[in-house]
Design a protein around this motif. Structure first.
Motif, PDB file in Angstrom:
ATOM      1  N   ALA A 292       0.845  -1.213   0.000  1.00  0.00           N
ATOM      2  CA  ALA A 292       0.000   0.000   0.000  1.00  0.00           C
ATOM      3  C   ALA A 292       0.870   1.249   0.000  1.00  0.00           C
ATOM      4  O   ALA A 292       0.590   2.222  -0.721  1.00  0.00           O
ATOM      5  N   GLU A 293       1.938   1.197   0.794  1.00  0.00           N
ATOM      6  CA  GLU A 293       2.835   2.369   0.821  1.00  0.00           C
ATOM      7  C   GLU A 293       3.501   2.539  -0.544  1.00  0.00           C
ATOM      8  O   GLU A 293       3.620   3.656  -1.064  1.00  0.00           O
ATOM      9  N   ALA A 294       3.933   1.423  -1.136  1.00  0.00           N
ATOM     10  CA  ALA A 294       4.568   1.507  -2.459  1.00  0.00           C
ATOM     11  C   ALA A 294       3.600   2.138  -3.457  1.00  0.00           C
ATOM     12  O   ALA A 294       3.988   3.003  -4.259  1.00  0.00           O
ATOM     13  N   HIS A 295       2.333   1.747  -3.403  1.00  0.00           N
ATOM     14  CA  HIS A 295       1.370   2.316  -4.341  1.00  0.00           C
ATOM     15  C   HIS A 295       1.161   3.800  -4.091  1.00  0.00           C
ATOM     16  O   HIS A 295       1.110   4.610  -5.021  1.00  0.00           O
ATOM     17  N   ARG A 296       1.037   4.158  -2.815  1.00  0.00           N
ATOM     18  CA  ARG A 296       0.821   5.580  -2.482  1.00  0.00           C
ATOM     19  C   ARG A 296       1.949   6.430  -3.075  1.00  0.00           C
ATOM     20  O   ARG A 296       1.718   7.442  -3.713  1.00  0.00           O
ATOM     21  N   LYS A 297       3.161   5.963  -2.866  1.00  0.00           N
ATOM     22  CA  LYS A 297       4.309   6.743  -3.321  1.00  0.00           C
ATOM     23  C   LYS A 297       4.383   6.764  -4.862  1.00  0.00           C
ATOM     24  O   LYS A 297       4.729   7.787  -5.453  1.00  0.00           O
ATOM     25  N   ALA A 298       4.059   5.636  -5.480  1.00  0.00           N
ATOM     26  CA  ALA A 298       4.090   5.602  -6.951  1.00  0.00           C
ATOM     27  C   ALA A 298       3.040   6.553  -7.517  1.00  0.00           C
ATOM     28  O   ALA A 298       3.285   7.275  -8.490  1.00  0.00           O
ATOM     29  N   HIS A 299       1.875   6.571  -6.895  1.00  0.00           N
ATOM     30  CA  HIS A 299       0.786   7.424  -7.382  1.00  0.00           C
ATOM     31  C   HIS A 299       1.138   8.901  -7.233  1.00  0.00           C
ATOM     32  O   HIS A 299       0.847   9.717  -8.124  1.00  0.00           O
ATOM     33  N   GLU A 300       1.790   9.229  -6.113  1.00  0.00           N
ATOM     34  CA  GLU A 300       2.118  10.640  -5.854  1.00  0.00           C
ATOM     35  C   GLU A 300       3.105  11.205  -6.865  1.00  0.00           C
ATOM     36  O   GLU A 300       3.192  12.418  -7.042  1.00  0.00           O
ATOM     37  N   CYS A 301       3.822  10.338  -7.554  1.00  0.00           N
ATOM     38  CA  CYS A 301       4.812  10.838  -8.530  1.00  0.00           C
ATOM     39  C   CYS A 301       4.129  11.722  -9.574  1.00  0.00           C
ATOM     40  O   CYS A 301       4.607  12.796  -9.899  1.00  0.00           O
ATOM     41  N   ASP A 302       2.997  11.251 -10.088  1.00  0.00           N
ATOM     42  CA  ASP A 302       2.329  11.996 -11.167  1.00  0.00           C
ATOM     43  C   ASP A 302       0.842  11.626 -11.179  1.00  0.00           C
ATOM     44  O   ASP A 302       0.395  10.862 -12.033  1.00  0.00           O
ATOM     45  N   PRO A 303       0.079  12.164 -10.213  1.00  0.00           N
ATOM     46  CA  PRO A 303      -1.334  11.777 -10.104  1.00  0.00           C
ATOM     47  C   PRO A 303      -2.142  12.097 -11.355  1.00  0.00           C
ATOM     48  O   PRO A 303      -3.091  11.392 -11.673  1.00  0.00           O
ATOM     49  N   VAL A 304      -1.728  13.139 -12.095  1.00  0.00           N
ATOM     50  CA  VAL A 304      -2.471  13.493 -13.320  1.00  0.00           C
ATOM     51  C   VAL A 304      -2.345  12.360 -14.331  1.00  0.00           C
ATOM     52  O   VAL A 304      -3.339  11.870 -14.881  1.00  0.00           O
ATOM     53  N   SER A 305      -1.109  11.914 -14.560  1.00  0.00           N
ATOM     54  CA  SER A 305      -0.903  10.860 -15.568  1.00  0.00           C
ATOM     55  C   SER A 305      -1.409   9.504 -15.093  1.00  0.00           C
ATOM     56  O   SER A 305      -1.745   8.640 -15.918  1.00  0.00           O
ATOM     57  N   ALA A 306      -1.456   9.283 -13.776  1.00  0.00           N
ATOM     58  CA  ALA A 306      -1.902   7.978 -13.262  1.00  0.00           C
ATOM     59  C   ALA A 306      -3.378   7.725 -13.583  1.00  0.00           C
ATOM     60  O   ALA A 306      -3.839   6.577 -13.524  1.00  0.00           O
ATOM     61  N   PHE A 307      -4.097   8.756 -13.971  1.00  0.00           N
ATOM     62  CA  PHE A 307      -5.502   8.599 -14.360  1.00  0.00           C
ATOM     63  C   PHE A 307      -5.557   7.696 -15.604  1.00  0.00           C
ATOM     64  O   PHE A 307      -4.928   7.979 -16.619  1.00  0.00           O
ATOM     65  N   GLY A 308      -6.291   6.612 -15.504  1.00  0.00           N
ATOM     66  CA  GLY A 308      -6.373   5.680 -16.633  1.00  0.00           C
ATOM     67  C   GLY A 308      -5.133   4.810 -16.772  1.00  0.00           C
ATOM     68  O   GLY A 308      -4.872   4.269 -17.845  1.00  0.00           O
ATOM     69  N   GLY A 309      -4.374   4.662 -15.694  1.00  0.00           N
ATOM     70  CA  GLY A 309      -3.124   3.916 -15.769  1.00  0.00           C
ATOM     71  C   GLY A 309      -3.301   2.413 -15.603  1.00  0.00           C
ATOM     72  O   GLY A 309      -4.388   1.908 -15.300  1.00  0.00           O
ATOM     73  N   VAL A 310      -2.196   1.711 -15.825  1.00  0.00           N
ATOM     74  CA  VAL A 310      -2.142   0.258 -15.632  1.00  0.00           C
ATOM     75  C   VAL A 310      -1.156   0.008 -14.492  1.00  0.00           C
ATOM     76  O   VAL A 310      -0.014   0.449 -14.554  1.00  0.00           O
ATOM     77  N   ILE A 311      -1.628  -0.672 -13.469  1.00  0.00           N
ATOM     78  CA  ILE A 311      -0.844  -0.832 -12.242  1.00  0.00           C
ATOM     79  C   ILE A 311      -0.395  -2.284 -12.098  1.00  0.00           C
ATOM     80  O   ILE A 311      -1.197  -3.205 -12.255  1.00  0.00           O
ATOM     81  N   ALA A 312       0.884  -2.465 -11.767  1.00  0.00           N
ATOM     82  CA  ALA A 312       1.362  -3.809 -11.388  1.00  0.00           C
ATOM     83  C   ALA A 312       1.959  -3.738 -10.000  1.00  0.00           C
ATOM     84  O   ALA A 312       2.685  -2.793  -9.664  1.00  0.00           O
ATOM     85  N   ALA A 313       1.661  -4.742  -9.207  1.00  0.00           N
ATOM     86  CA  ALA A 313       2.249  -4.878  -7.873  1.00  0.00           C
ATOM     87  C   ALA A 313       3.021  -6.188  -7.851  1.00  0.00           C
ATOM     88  O   ALA A 313       2.613  -7.159  -8.494  1.00  0.00           O
ATOM     89  N   ASN A 314       4.131  -6.219  -7.111  1.00  0.00           N
ATOM     90  CA  ASN A 314       4.899  -7.472  -7.024  1.00  0.00           C
ATOM     91  C   ASN A 314       4.586  -8.246  -5.748  1.00  0.00           C
ATOM     92  O   ASN A 314       5.312  -9.174  -5.385  1.00  0.00           O
ATOM     93  N   ARG A 315       3.521  -7.821  -5.064  1.00  0.00           N
ATOM     94  CA  ARG A 315       3.025  -8.531  -3.880  1.00  0.00           C
ATOM     95  C   ARG A 315       1.508  -8.577  -3.987  1.00  0.00           C
ATOM     96  O   ARG A 315       0.907  -7.758  -4.698  1.00  0.00           O
ATOM     97  N   PRO A 316       0.869  -9.480  -3.224  1.00  0.00           N
ATOM     98  CA  PRO A 316      -0.607  -9.463  -3.224  1.00  0.00           C
ATOM     99  C   PRO A 316      -1.117  -8.084  -2.816  1.00  0.00           C
ATOM    100  O   PRO A 316      -0.532  -7.420  -1.957  1.00  0.00           O
ATOM    101  N   VAL A 317      -2.202  -7.683  -3.458  1.00  0.00           N
ATOM    102  CA  VAL A 317      -2.789  -6.368  -3.184  1.00  0.00           C
ATOM    103  C   VAL A 317      -3.559  -6.444  -1.862  1.00  0.00           C
ATOM    104  O   VAL A 317      -4.418  -7.310  -1.675  1.00  0.00           O
ATOM    105  N   SER A 318      -3.215  -5.523  -0.950  1.00  0.00           N
ATOM    106  CA  SER A 318      -3.909  -5.486   0.344  1.00  0.00           C
ATOM    107  C   SER A 318      -5.204  -4.682   0.190  1.00  0.00           C
ATOM    108  O   SER A 318      -5.402  -3.960  -0.800  1.00  0.00           O
ATOM    109  N   VAL A 319      -6.061  -4.798   1.198  1.00  0.00           N
ATOM    110  CA  VAL A 319      -7.310  -4.019   1.173  1.00  0.00           C
ATOM    111  C   VAL A 319      -6.977  -2.522   1.178  1.00  0.00           C
ATOM    112  O   VAL A 319      -7.610  -1.723   0.478  1.00  0.00           O
ATOM    113  N   GLU A 320      -5.932  -2.188   1.928  1.00  0.00           N
ATOM    114  CA  GLU A 320      -5.525  -0.775   1.991  1.00  0.00           C
ATOM    115  C   GLU A 320      -5.138  -0.261   0.601  1.00  0.00           C
ATOM    116  O   GLU A 320      -5.577   0.810   0.173  1.00  0.00           O
TER     117      GLU A 320
END
Ligand SMILES: NC(=O)c1ncn([C@@H]2O[C@H](COP(=O)(O)O)[C@@H](O)[C@H]2O)c1NC=O
Length: 517
Positions: A292-320
């Motif tokens: 969840a922290e990794a996602h938060r930080k990745a999203h904060e890099c460029d929230p405008v461009s993250a709109f409509g993005g494709v996300i990959a996580a290298n761990r199971p996605v938590s509820v958070e």
């Protein structure tokens, strides 16, 4: 159209006996005489199905540990006689050979035997000879014979039994499937033999055989006027091509391309990491103490461009993490799994495509199509010489402290997922500005700095290749970047070093380049 050929006599010789007893009963009930080899015949007999041993047809015992069973003119003339021809029919009569209408064969499990780590002799023994010979013969003679090569086709066979046989076009379809089957089988054998016989140290084969099977047709390709489909490797490897979709609209061509890029980026990290991709480039990539922290930080890099993005996580996605993702319009999320409740949170968004795919194992050799051929290269491993910070050469400034070095190491990993020319600014193991795909390095620097805004000051920078001039690096220095990692190796390295040293900034040379086109 009355091109249906009644099924009166079948040759059955299968390695995989699943469903065999039931099928045998159905064939018998349909009045079909069954000729069969060794243990196939035994299985049928045990199931109470009358069967003629193949030796009775050939007048010759199975021999050489099964290497010769069906390889006999009495079998192959029975399969290959073109019964549209008077001459073939009369020759069979003269020779006292009865024709086959149906061949049911599946082959020795060569690929599975190789994958099991069996010895060379054991693998060689699993190269089926008689099976492909029967399959190819029956497929060639589909004008007269139907061929079934897998238990998955038994339902189709049962339908044919019910209606009294296969039509010409059905036999042709079965023949096409049979040739695909033997071609794929031979590709596996040939590839293995080539590898076995390769001279010591040869990595790149003299011949590349590969087969892919269609997974599904896509709505369209890169653009709506292009037709497209996704195919899966027949070699049993898994990846994004055979990911399981848990929710959402069908994947598009571009979704696959971006999901692949996202996985490549996220799986470069051992620690929890998330990459958010737009048009094959990361608009955010970060690692964190949890996903969840990794996602938060990745999203904060460029929230405008993250709109409509494709996300990959290298761990199971938590509820958070799922809750965070659900707040942003996201095209695709792909992960090795989802914690309980995470999919429900994500699926509340109708349009998001939720995919689960095995951990990515990028590596080995990769292929890229060019006009008239393909390029093959080793996959660009991030663990190449020069990727370990302890091997980096300090080119300017003071040695970095541990935290700065960790950020540089992060940036160096992350930048290679960015299309060249690539500049990535990072802070606290997260990208804060990415300059990608520019035709000169100065523009990439300016783009990264512009995207980072105020976050450029105090960030660290990675460059996928050396700075040919000091102009690009000067853009980073003017923006307040405090440490830089790059391959070095330019004829003007000294100018670059002087500029960086004059700014009192630390710079490391890796000696390794990570272009990505
Ligand atoms: N050599 C032969 O004449 C021959 N004829 C059929 N086979 C294979 O023997 C298998 C069936 O043998 P069995 O019925 O003994 O289990 C099939 O996978 C079939 O493809 C043969 N085996 C391998 O080459």
């Amino acid at each position: 159209m009355n091109d249906l050929i009644p099924l009166r006599r079948a040759l059955v010789s299968v390695y995989d006996k699943s469903g065999l007893a039931e099928l045998g009963r159905d064939l018998h009930a349909a009045g079909i005489e069954i000729v069969s080899t060794g243990s196939t015949a035994a299985t049928l007999s045990d199931a109470g199905v009358p069967v003629t041993p193949v030796e009775q047809v050939t007048g010759f015992p199975e021999c050489l540990d099964g290497r010769v069973k069906t390889l006999h003119p009495h079998v192959h003339a029975g399969i290959l006689a073109d019964r549209r021809l008077d001459s073939h029919r009369s020759q069979l009569d003269v020779m006292g050979i009865e024709p086959f209408d149906l061949v049911i064969t599946n082959l020795y499990p060569f690929a599975a035997t190789v994958a099991s780590g069996a010895s060379d002799d054991e693998c060689v023994e699993q190269i089926d000879i008689g099976g492909p010979t029967m399959v190819r013969a029956a497929a060639k003679n589909h004008a007269s014979v139907a061929v079934v090569t897998s238990a998955e086709q038994y339902p189709v066979l049962r339908e044919a039994l019910a209606k009294g046989g296969f039509t010409q076009s059905e036999r042709a379809e079965l023949a096409a499937a049979a040739f695909v089957h033997t071609a794929s089988y031979d590709v596996a054998v040939a590839s293995w033999m080539l590898e076995k016989t390769a001279p010591e140290g040869r990595l790149l084969p003299e011949w590349i055989g590969a087969t892919w099977r269609k997974v599904s047709e896509l709505r369209y390709g890169e653009n709506s006027h292009q037709r497209a489909a996704v195919y899966r490797n027949s070699d049993g490897t898994s990846g994004i091509a055979d990911a399981t979709q848990l929710h959402g609209k069908a994947m598009s061509y571009n979704n696959y391309v971006d999901a692949d890029a996202a996985r490549r980026a996220a799986y470069d990290f051992a620690e929890p990491a998330v990459a958010i991709i737009k048009h094959a480039n990361p608009c955010g990539i970060a690692s964190g103490s949890d996903i969840a922290e990794a996602h938060r930080k990745a999203h904060e890099c460029d929230p405008v461009s993250a709109f409509g993005g494709v996300i990959a996580a290298n761990r199971p996605v938590s509820v958070e993490m799922a809750r965070q993702v659900a707040e942003v319009f996201t095209e695709v999320i792909v992960a090795p799994g989802y914690d309980e409740g995470a999919v429900d949170v994500l699926a509340a968004k109708k349009n998001i495509r939720i995919l689960v795919a095995d951990d990515a194992a990028f590596g080995g050799l990769s292929l890229r199509e060019i006009d008239g051929g393909v390029l093959m290269q080793e996959f660009d491993s991030i663990d190449a010489d020069g990727d370990d910070p302890s091997t980096w050469q300090l080119a300017a400034g003071e040695p970095a402290d541990a935290a700065t070095l960790a950020d540089l190491a992060f940036a160096w990993r992350a930048v290679r997922s960015v299309k060249s020319n690539a500049i990535l600014l990072a802070a606290d193991r997260a990208s804060v500005g990415v300059g990608m795909g520019q035709v000169n390095r100065v523009d990439s620097c300016q783009l990264a700095v512009a995207r980072a805004g105020q976050r450029a000051a105090g960030s660290v920078a990675a460059s996928d290749a050396f700075f040919p001039f000091a102009d690009g690096v000067q853009v980073l220095l003017d923006a307040g970047v405090r440490a830089i990692v790059q391959p070095g190796g330019s004829v003007r390295d000294s100018e670059v070093i002087d500029a960086v040293a004059a700014a009192g900034v630390t710079m490391y040379f890796t000696g390794t380049r990570h272009f990505f086109h």
